[in-house]
Scaffold this motif. Sequence first.
Motif, mmCIF file in Angstrom:
data_model
loop_
_atom_site.group_PDB
_atom_site.id
_atom_site.type_symbol
_atom_site.label_atom_id
_atom_site.label_comp_id
_atom_site.label_asym_id
_atom_site.label_seq_id
_atom_site.Cartn_x
_atom_site.Cartn_y
_atom_site.Cartn_z
ATOM 1 N N GLU A 86 0.628 13.841 0.704
ATOM 2 C CA GLU A 86 -0.554 13.009 0.916
ATOM 3 C C GLU A 86 -0.438 12.355 2.280
ATOM 4 O OE1 GLU A 86 -3.854 12.012 0.702
ATOM 5 O OE2 GLU A 86 -3.510 12.078 -1.460
ATOM 6 N N ARG A 87 -1.590 12.152 2.899
ATOM 7 C CA ARG A 87 -1.667 11.454 4.178
ATOM 8 C C ARG A 87 -2.917 10.593 4.114
ATOM 9 N NH1 ARG A 87 -1.805 15.542 8.891
ATOM 10 N NH2 ARG A 87 0.077 16.121 7.792
ATOM 11 N N ARG A 88 -2.699 9.255 4.148
ATOM 12 C CA ARG A 88 -3.845 8.360 4.042
ATOM 13 C C ARG A 88 -3.556 7.046 4.761
ATOM 14 N NH1 ARG A 88 -5.311 7.103 -1.944
ATOM 15 N NH2 ARG A 88 -4.982 9.343 -2.073
ATOM 16 N N LYS A 89 -4.521 6.575 5.550
ATOM 17 C CA LYS A 89 -4.427 5.298 6.272
ATOM 18 C C LYS A 89 -3.126 5.187 7.067
ATOM 19 C CE LYS A 89 -7.374 2.644 3.169
ATOM 20 N NZ LYS A 89 -7.482 1.455 2.312
ATOM 21 N N GLY A 90 -2.689 6.303 7.646
ATOM 22 C CA GLY A 90 -1.481 6.301 8.456
ATOM 23 C C GLY A 90 -0.188 6.427 7.670
ATOM 24 N N PHE A 91 -0.256 6.532 6.350
ATOM 25 C CA PHE A 91 0.929 6.693 5.505
ATOM 26 C C PHE A 91 1.104 8.162 5.134
ATOM 27 C CE2 PHE A 91 -0.007 2.257 4.995
ATOM 28 C CZ PHE A 91 1.214 1.646 4.813
ATOM 29 N N TYR B 181 0.816 -1.215 0.000
ATOM 30 C CA TYR B 181 0.000 0.000 0.000
ATOM 31 C C TYR B 181 0.856 1.274 0.000
ATOM 32 C CZ TYR B 181 -3.531 3.452 1.108
ATOM 33 O OH TYR B 181 -4.344 4.555 1.064
ATOM 34 N N GLY B 182 1.921 1.285 0.794
ATOM 35 C CA GLY B 182 2.769 2.477 0.868
ATOM 36 C C GLY B 182 3.417 2.814 -0.465
ATOM 37 N N SER B 183 3.951 1.810 -1.154
ATOM 38 C CA SER B 183 4.564 2.049 -2.470
ATOM 39 C C SER B 183 3.518 2.491 -3.488
ATOM 40 C CB SER B 183 5.266 0.782 -2.976
ATOM 41 O OG SER B 183 6.362 0.459 -2.147
ATOM 42 N N ARG B 184 2.352 1.872 -3.435
ATOM 43 C CA ARG B 184 1.266 2.260 -4.346
ATOM 44 C C ARG B 184 0.873 3.722 -4.130
ATOM 45 N NH1 ARG B 184 -2.411 -0.160 -7.436
ATOM 46 N NH2 ARG B 184 -1.815 -2.250 -6.751
#
Length: 194
Positions: free
Chosen positions: A182-187, A42-45
Motif C-alpha cells: 500500500e502507498r497512501r499519503k506518503g506512507f 496514521y502509519g500504524s493504522r
Amino acid sequence: MGQYFENERLPSKLQKKEVFVCGERFLFYTDNGVFSKDGLDYGSRLLLETIVQEDMGSHILDVGCGYGPIGIVLQKIKDIYVDMVDVNLRALHLAERNMKENGCESIRVFESDCYSNVEGKYTSIITNPPIRAGKKVVYEIVMKAKDYLEKDGKLFLVIRKEQGAKSLISDLQELYNVEVLERRKGFFIIKCTF
C-alpha cells in the motif's frame, strides 16, 4: 537510542484513548515519553488495515511495540501468538497494561534493544520502526529480521516517503523479495520475504 531513555524521565501524564481500527474498538493507555501518545498514528493504522488481510502465520513479533497497539490489534483480530519488544520501559509498562485492558493476556512483552533479548524464530515480524532513533537502529531492525524469521517468514513495516522509503526499499531488495502492499499519503506499507 538516547531519546528513549530521556523520554522515560518526562513527567507522567497518563491518558486513556479509545481507538477504532479494523472494525474493532480498543482502549489504550498512553503517556508522555512514548510514540504517538495522542492515539493511534496514521502509519500504524495504515499498516494494520493493510496487513490484517495477509497470512502472518501463527507467531508474530512486534519490534518497537511502544504502548502495544499493533501487537494487541493483531492478536485480537487474528487470534495468533504475539511477542512484543521495546527498549522504552515506560512503553513496556503501558503495553502490559493495554494487553489486560483489551483482553490479550497471552501476549508476551519484554525489553529488548532491537533483537538483543529475542530468542527463537517467528512466522512474521511487524514494525513501525523508530525513525527518530536513527538510520542505524531502523536498519538493524529490518535487515536483521531475516535471522529471526522461520522459513517463508515475512517482515511487514511502514515508512514514510520523506523518511527515506525509496532508499530503504532499494536496500531491502538486496536481502529480500520486496512488495509494496500500500502507498497512501506518503506512507509505504512494505512486505519482505526471502
